[in-house]
Structure formats: C-alpha cells, structure tokens
Design an enzyme around this catalytic site. Structure first.
Site: not given
Ligand SMILES: NC(=O)c1ccc[n+]([C@@H]2O[C@H](COP(=O)([O-])OP(=O)(O)OC[C@H]3O[C@@H](n4cnc5c(N)ncnc54)[C@H](O)[C@@H]3O)[C@@H](O)[C@H]2O)c1
Length: 312
Positions: A13, A35, A86, A123, A179
C-alpha cells in the site's frame, strides 16, 4: 543468481510503495512487494513502475510484485505494513480487531518462508502488533523490532527546529514509550547541537510541541483521511539500513523488554543500537521522575492493548 540482499515488503500500500522506492534508491537489495491475492495486480503494477524507474534513476535492484509467499523466501529483511490504516477520528487501538488476524497470518508465513529475517513491524497498533509477531513466530528479540520512535522523534525534531528557527539537521531528540498519544518525548535528551532545548525555547512553547508530537499521526490522518507514509517509510528504511550495513545506529525503536526501565514481556519504544546482529543493545537513559511517571502511563496503555492480544 544474485548475491544482493533481499527485502520483502509485506503490504504494497502507501507505506509499502514508498519503502520499495527508498530501498531501490539506496540500493539496499532486491525488493519483493507482497500483498494479498485481490491486490496482486496492484503490487505487480507498482513493482513494474518502480523497476522501470531503475533505468532513469540508475539502480540495479529487481522489484517483484506478488501474492505468493514463496517469492519472499529467504528474505534478509521483512518490513510489515499489512493491515488497515486509521481513518479520521479513529485511534490506533481501534485497528486491533482487523489487524490482529492479519499480523498472525503474516507471522505464520514469515516463520515458514523467511525464518532468518530481521523483521521491522509498522502495522498499528504498533506495540501490540510487534508483540504478537514475536510471540507467534518465536523469533529472537534481536530480530523483531517495531518502527515508531524514529518517526515520532522526527516529528518532534521538525517542530522544535521550526520554533527555534534552526536547521532540523541540528536538532537531536528522542521519544520513548508506546506509539500512542501518551508517548514520552525526553526533554533531558533533546538538544540543538548540544545546547539544551530549554535554553533556546520557552517551556510553554516546548510543551505545545510535545502535545503536537503526541498527536502528530492524527494531525495527518485528519488532513489526508489516511495515515502518513513518506516519513514512516523513511524511518523504517533507516532501521533496515542500520541492520544491513551494520551501522550500529542508536535509534528509538519498539524493542522487547526483559527488565529494562523496569518492564518485561512488553514491546515499547526505547533507544536501541541496531547493527548487523539486529537489536544489539538497549540503552537505559536516566530519566527524571516526571519522565518516569510519563513512561509508566504510556506502559500502562501498551499493557492494556497487549492484554487484548493475549486474550484473543
Ligand atoms: N508505526 C507507525 O509509526 C505507523 C505510521 C503510519 C502508519 N502505520 C500503520 O501502517 C499500516 C499500513 O499503512 P498504509 O498507509 O501503508 O496502509 P495501506 O492500506 O495503504 O496498505 C496496507 C496494505 O496491506 C495489505 N494487506 C492486508 N492484509 C494483508 C496480508 N494478510 N498480507 C499482506 N498484505 C496485506 C492491504 O491489501 C494493503 O495494500 C497501518 O496499520 C497504519 O496504521 C504505522
């Protein structure tokens, strides 16, 4: 048969594409852009576009797009961006339900096909995803690391440089903890070419910058409708390069803690030395009592999300 290193990018992506671009530009090795089957042609197209770029930019790496794990076999480095990013209004932790089965799938295949790779997980929610990757594969802690601190520190450095009116090259800063929105920018380790930042900026300005750094990812999600990808990719490439070239760089990364800073069985952002053996050392900074309290709060948030992972 090439003797070049092999870099498998799991997820083709936004971040995956930029990772591939940077790996090629830096001639770190041959690149595999992986992917899922419905995105195979997309990965192949991106790979072809990047490979055609080699004629113009002058690099020799091959770039392969695929949905077959066998094409990733024997990778020296894996960088994992598989999952969803997100959307505005979401927290990183909101992604857990979708991204947890994805990281498990990736971990199982990585264990089978790339058992000796150095793995960088990107991720989200990062600290939980990297924890699960290590738990599921059983890979040694030296070879599984999470990317967050380089990015968060980069954001902190930029905002400080702009406020102080100095070059970003001269700002040194480090961000610890999870994070999330309670990450810990360490002011005692933040200088402008050795000059403590508190001598160049008023405290309320610094506090404002700390807040903006904590919400730095969300600021971009709010503007673009999806997460950042240029700086995240550069951050992970800096880590991969440190490993492949045995640079022994001191970088803030999510590392598996076995008692450092008083925490164990947890991934959290700490300064680590990355070299040819992977995570070679964790550096324990002496923190102020205020910084320790902030780290404790951040660790509590990480523990909560890791518990969700352990239960499911
Ligand atoms: N750690 C950080 O600092 C940081 C920063 C930014 C984004 N992120 C996170 O990185 C992740 C990727 O972000 P992006 O912008 O590249 O998202 P993206 O949607 O552009 O790309 C993710 C890709 O993963 C693929 N994918 C899904 N399941 C897969 C599987 N099982 N195997 C392989 N690939 C699979 C998707 O098809 C998609 O192409 C998100 O979770 C995001 O929240 C982390």
């Amino acid at each position: 048969m090439t003797t070049r290193k092999k870099i498998a990018l799991i997820g083709a992506g936004n971040i995956g594409g930029e990772l591939a671009n940077l790996a090629c530009e830096k001639q770190l090795g041959d690149v595999v852009l992986f992917d899922i089957p419905p995105k195979e042609n997309f990965a192949k197209g991106k790979a072809l576009d990047l490979e055609q770029n080699s004629a113009i930019r002058g690099f020799d790496a091959s770039v392969v797009g695929t949905s077959k794990w066998s094409d990733c076999a024997g990778a020296d480095v894996i960088i994992v961006t598989a999952g969803i990013p997100r959307k505005p209004g979401q927290s990183r932790d909101d992604l857990i339900a979708i991204n947890l089965p994805i990281i498990r799938d990736v971990a199982d295949n990585a264990k089978t096909h790339c058992p000796n790779a150095f793995v960088i997980v990107i991720s989200n929610p990062l600290d939980a995803m990297v924890y699960e990757f290590k738990r599921r594969t059983g890979f040694p802690k030296e070879r599984v690391v999470g990317m967050a601190g380089v990015l968060d520190s980069g954001r902190f450095q930029l905002f400080l440089a702009r406020a102080a009116g100095v070059s970003v090259k001269d700002v040194r800063a480090t961000v610890l903890g999870g994070h999330g929105d309670d990450m810990v920018p360490v002011l005692s380790a933040t200088t402008i070419n050795g000059v403590p930042v508190s001598q160049l900026l008023p405290l309320d300005t610094i506090q404002g910058i700390v807040e903006r750094t904590r919400k730095g990812g969300g600021e971009i999600v709010g503007l673009m409708g999806t997460s950042a990808f240029y700086a995240p990719a550069s951050s992970a490439i800096a880590m991969a390069e440190a490993y492949l070239l045995d640079q022994k760089r001191l970088l803030p990364c999510a590392a598996f803690l076995t008692g450092e800073y008083g925490y164990k069985d947890l991934y959290m952002g700490v300064p680590v030395v990355i070299g040819g053996k992977g995570v070679e050392r964790i550096i324990e900074l002496s923190l102020s009592s205020e910084e320790k309290a902030m780290l404790e709060k951040s660790a509590a948030s990480v523990k909560t999300i890791v518990e969700v992972v352990k239960k499911n």
